[in-house]
Design a protein around this motif. Structure first.
Motif, PDB file in Angstrom:
ATOM      1  N   MET A   1       9.296 -19.907-102.541  1.00  0.00           N
ATOM      2  CA  MET A   1       8.302 -19.134-103.066  1.00  0.00           C
ATOM      3  C   MET A   1       7.357 -18.759-102.008  1.00  0.00           C
ATOM      4  SD  MET A   1       5.102 -20.921-105.483  1.00  0.00           S
ATOM      5  CE  MET A   1       6.098 -21.764-106.639  1.00  0.00           C
ATOM      6  N   THR A   2       6.928 -17.535-102.016  1.00  0.00           N
ATOM      7  CA  THR A   2       6.025 -16.878-101.043  1.00  0.00           C
ATOM      8  C   THR A   2       4.720 -17.312-101.084  1.00  0.00           C
ATOM      9  OG1 THR A   2       7.523 -14.743-101.379  1.00  0.00           O
ATOM     10  CG2 THR A   2       5.478 -14.686-100.004  1.00  0.00           C
ATOM     11  N   GLU A   3       4.267 -17.739-100.119  1.00  0.00           N
ATOM     12  CA  GLU A   3       2.788 -18.337 -99.830  1.00  0.00           C
ATOM     13  C   GLU A   3       1.583 -17.714 -99.041  1.00  0.00           C
ATOM     14  OE1 GLU A   3       2.699 -22.840-101.682  1.00  0.00           O
ATOM     15  OE2 GLU A   3       2.727 -22.546 -99.347  1.00  0.00           O
ATOM     16  N   ILE A   4       0.740 -17.432 -99.027  1.00  0.00           N
ATOM     17  CA  ILE A   4      -0.298 -16.975 -98.124  1.00  0.00           C
ATOM     18  C   ILE A   4      -1.229 -18.001 -97.886  1.00  0.00           C
ATOM     19  CG2 ILE A   4      -1.875 -15.097 -97.465  1.00  0.00           C
ATOM     20  CD1 ILE A   4       0.012 -13.293 -98.999  1.00  0.00           C
ATOM     21  N   LYS A   5      -1.335 -18.455 -96.645  1.00  0.00           N
ATOM     22  CA  LYS A   5      -2.202 -19.554 -96.201  1.00  0.00           C
ATOM     23  C   LYS A   5      -3.483 -18.845 -95.443  1.00  0.00           C
ATOM     24  CE  LYS A   5       1.156 -22.856 -96.525  1.00  0.00           C
ATOM     25  NZ  LYS A   5       1.979 -23.881 -95.907  1.00  0.00           N
ATOM     26  N   PHE A   6      -4.551 -19.417 -95.830  1.00  0.00           N
ATOM     27  CA  PHE A   6      -5.784 -19.028 -94.850  1.00  0.00           C
ATOM     28  C   PHE A   6      -6.549 -20.265 -94.287  1.00  0.00           C
ATOM     29  CE2 PHE A   6      -5.652 -15.738 -98.305  1.00  0.00           C
ATOM     30  CZ  PHE A   6      -5.757 -14.648 -97.265  1.00  0.00           C
ATOM     31  N   TYR A   7      -6.831 -20.340 -92.882  1.00  0.00           N
ATOM     32  CA  TYR A   7      -6.880 -21.400 -92.071  1.00  0.00           C
ATOM     33  C   TYR A   7      -8.749 -21.169 -91.701  1.00  0.00           C
ATOM     34  CZ  TYR A   7      -2.195 -22.568 -92.172  1.00  0.00           C
ATOM     35  OH  TYR A   7      -1.020 -22.920 -92.459  1.00  0.00           O
ATOM     36  N   LYS A   8      -9.150 -22.405 -91.199  1.00  0.00           N
ATOM     37  CA  LYS A   8     -10.494 -22.279 -90.691  1.00  0.00           C
ATOM     38  C   LYS A   8     -10.573 -21.510 -89.621  1.00  0.00           C
ATOM     39  CE  LYS A   8     -11.889 -26.927 -92.650  1.00  0.00           C
ATOM     40  NZ  LYS A   8     -12.561 -28.295 -92.095  1.00  0.00           N
ATOM     41  N   SER A   9     -11.692 -20.880 -89.247  1.00  0.00           N
ATOM     42  CA  SER A   9     -11.838 -20.143 -87.954  1.00  0.00           C
ATOM     43  C   SER A   9     -12.267 -21.067 -86.755  1.00  0.00           C
ATOM     44  CB  SER A   9     -13.054 -19.209 -88.111  1.00  0.00           C
ATOM     45  OG  SER A   9     -13.255 -18.562 -87.254  1.00  0.00           O
ATOM     46  N   LYS A  10     -11.369 -21.050 -85.614  1.00  0.00           N
ATOM     47  CA  LYS A  10     -11.703 -21.893 -84.288  1.00  0.00           C
ATOM     48  C   LYS A  10     -12.921 -21.463 -83.825  1.00  0.00           C
ATOM     49  CE  LYS A  10      -7.912 -24.186 -85.202  1.00  0.00           C
ATOM     50  NZ  LYS A  10      -7.940 -25.213 -86.092  1.00  0.00           N
ATOM     51  N   LYS A  11     -13.298 -20.076 -83.856  1.00  0.00           N
ATOM     52  CA  LYS A  11     -14.249 -19.532 -83.254  1.00  0.00           C
ATOM     53  C   LYS A  11     -15.497 -19.925 -83.934  1.00  0.00           C
ATOM     54  CE  LYS A  11     -16.018 -14.730 -82.438  1.00  0.00           C
ATOM     55  NZ  LYS A  11     -15.776 -13.166 -82.639  1.00  0.00           N
ATOM     56  N   ARG A  12     -15.649 -20.055 -84.997  1.00  0.00           N
ATOM     57  CA  ARG A  12     -16.777 -20.351 -85.813  1.00  0.00           C
ATOM     58  C   ARG A  12     -16.977 -21.857 -85.410  1.00  0.00           C
ATOM     59  NH1 ARG A  12     -18.398 -17.377 -90.966  1.00  0.00           N
ATOM     60  NH2 ARG A  12     -17.151 -15.516 -90.900  1.00  0.00           N
ATOM     61  N   ALA A  13     -16.054 -22.708 -85.247  1.00  0.00           N
ATOM     62  CA  ALA A  13     -16.478 -24.040 -84.790  1.00  0.00           C
ATOM     63  C   ALA A  13     -17.104 -24.195 -83.467  1.00  0.00           C
ATOM     64  CB  ALA A  13     -15.211 -24.823 -84.927  1.00  0.00           C
ATOM     65  N   ILE A  14     -16.530 -23.291 -82.474  1.00  0.00           N
ATOM     66  CA  ILE A  14     -16.871 -23.340 -81.111  1.00  0.00           C
ATOM     67  C   ILE A  14     -18.490 -22.858 -81.220  1.00  0.00           C
ATOM     68  CG2 ILE A  14     -16.612 -22.393 -78.770  1.00  0.00           C
ATOM     69  CD1 ILE A  14     -13.552 -22.674 -79.484  1.00  0.00           C
ATOM     70  N   SER A  15     -18.651 -21.900 -81.945  1.00  0.00           N
ATOM     71  CA  SER A  15     -19.903 -21.024 -81.700  1.00  0.00           C
ATOM     72  C   SER A  15     -20.920 -22.265 -82.315  1.00  0.00           C
ATOM     73  CB  SER A  15     -19.946 -19.877 -82.520  1.00  0.00           C
ATOM     74  OG  SER A  15     -19.506 -19.973 -83.687  1.00  0.00           O
ATOM     75  N   MET A  16     -20.717 -22.957 -83.506  1.00  0.00           N
ATOM     76  CA  MET A  16     -21.652 -23.791 -83.989  1.00  0.00           C
ATOM     77  C   MET A  16     -21.913 -25.057 -82.949  1.00  0.00           C
ATOM     78  SD  MET A  16     -21.207 -26.576 -87.094  1.00  0.00           S
ATOM     79  CE  MET A  16     -19.674 -27.354 -86.546  1.00  0.00           C
ATOM     80  N   MET A  17     -20.945 -25.447 -82.247  1.00  0.00           N
ATOM     81  CA  MET A  17     -21.208 -26.341 -81.212  1.00  0.00           C
ATOM     82  C   MET A  17     -21.917 -25.846 -80.078  1.00  0.00           C
ATOM     83  SD  MET A  17     -17.723 -28.774 -81.037  1.00  0.00           S
ATOM     84  CE  MET A  17     -16.645 -27.571 -80.481  1.00  0.00           C
ATOM     85  N   LEU A  18     -21.679 -24.451 -79.548  1.00  0.00           N
ATOM     86  CA  LEU A  18     -22.449 -23.999 -78.582  1.00  0.00           C
ATOM     87  C   LEU A  18     -23.950 -23.783 -78.875  1.00  0.00           C
ATOM     88  CD1 LEU A  18     -20.049 -21.460 -76.993  1.00  0.00           C
ATOM     89  CD2 LEU A  18     -20.867 -23.638 -76.049  1.00  0.00           C
ATOM     90  N   LEU A  19     -24.275 -23.417 -80.131  1.00  0.00           N
ATOM     91  CA  LEU A  19     -25.604 -23.017 -80.972  1.00  0.00           C
ATOM     92  C   LEU A  19     -26.523 -24.231 -81.021  1.00  0.00           C
ATOM     93  CD1 LEU A  19     -27.325 -21.029 -81.987  1.00  0.00           C
ATOM     94  CD2 LEU A  19     -26.642 -21.496 -84.116  1.00  0.00           C
TER      95      LEU A  19
END
Length: 173
Positions: A1-19
């Motif tokens: 079965m063909t699936e498409i998966k979307f993952y969390k953005s690593k960039k957003r996690a890093i920007s949240m920690m920096l902010l």
């Protein structure tokens, strides 16, 4: 079965920690003058570090789309079958992107839930959302308009067409 998966953005996690680091440093600077405010800043904004680290190491997909339906890890425990979806529309609430799914009344999860859950559903509907909403805020680059159009196509397609549509999704989103 063909699936498409979307993952969390690593960039957003890093920007949240920096902010949040800015506010943690501000709290450290305030410690000698205003200890209560300083510790409050450090404590509150310091919570971004464990949350950000969790988002960085989390390898599970947030959204899975296949011929059966849509699975959104943040909203539901089961797949939402294509046959249940009557309509869908994108919505932006305070800068957070969602796709609202309109499903048949007799299949809504709130039918089996308590008073608090039903009150939360009424609040969702008061701001223009639905009971089942797909949150796209943490997902990597995604076009909510194209994904909404895809969901509508899939909900109206027959089984053979769904397999072909799944193969075209990565090119459009």
């Amino acid at each position: 079965m063909t699936e498409i998966k979307f993952y969390k953005s690593k960039k957003r996690a890093i920007s949240m920690m920096l902010l949040c680091s800015i506010f943690v440093l501000l709290g450290i600077w305030l410690l000698p003058k205003e200890p209560l405010i300083g510790w409050s800043c450090i404590g509150f904004f310091g919570l971004a570090y464990p949350l950000g680290i969790y988002n960085l190491i989390d390898k599970k997909p947030m959204i899975i789309i296949n011929e059966v339906g849509i699975y959104d890890r943040s909203a539901n425990r089961d797949f939402i079958n294509w046959e249940l979806i009557h309509d869908a529309y994108p919505i932006n609430i305070s800068g957070q992107k969602f796709i609202c799914l309109i499903i048949d009344e007799k299949f809504k999860p709130s039918r089996k839930k308590g008073v608090i859950y039903k009150s939360a559903v009424k609040l969702n509907e008061a701001i223009g959302a639905q009971e089942l909403n797909i949150h796209l805020g943490q997902i990597k680059k995604i076009d909510e308009i194209k994904l909404t159009e895809f969901i509508l196509e899939m909900s109206k397609a027959d089984k053979n067409t769904k397999t072909e549509l799944i193969k075209t999704l990565p090119n459009t989103v």
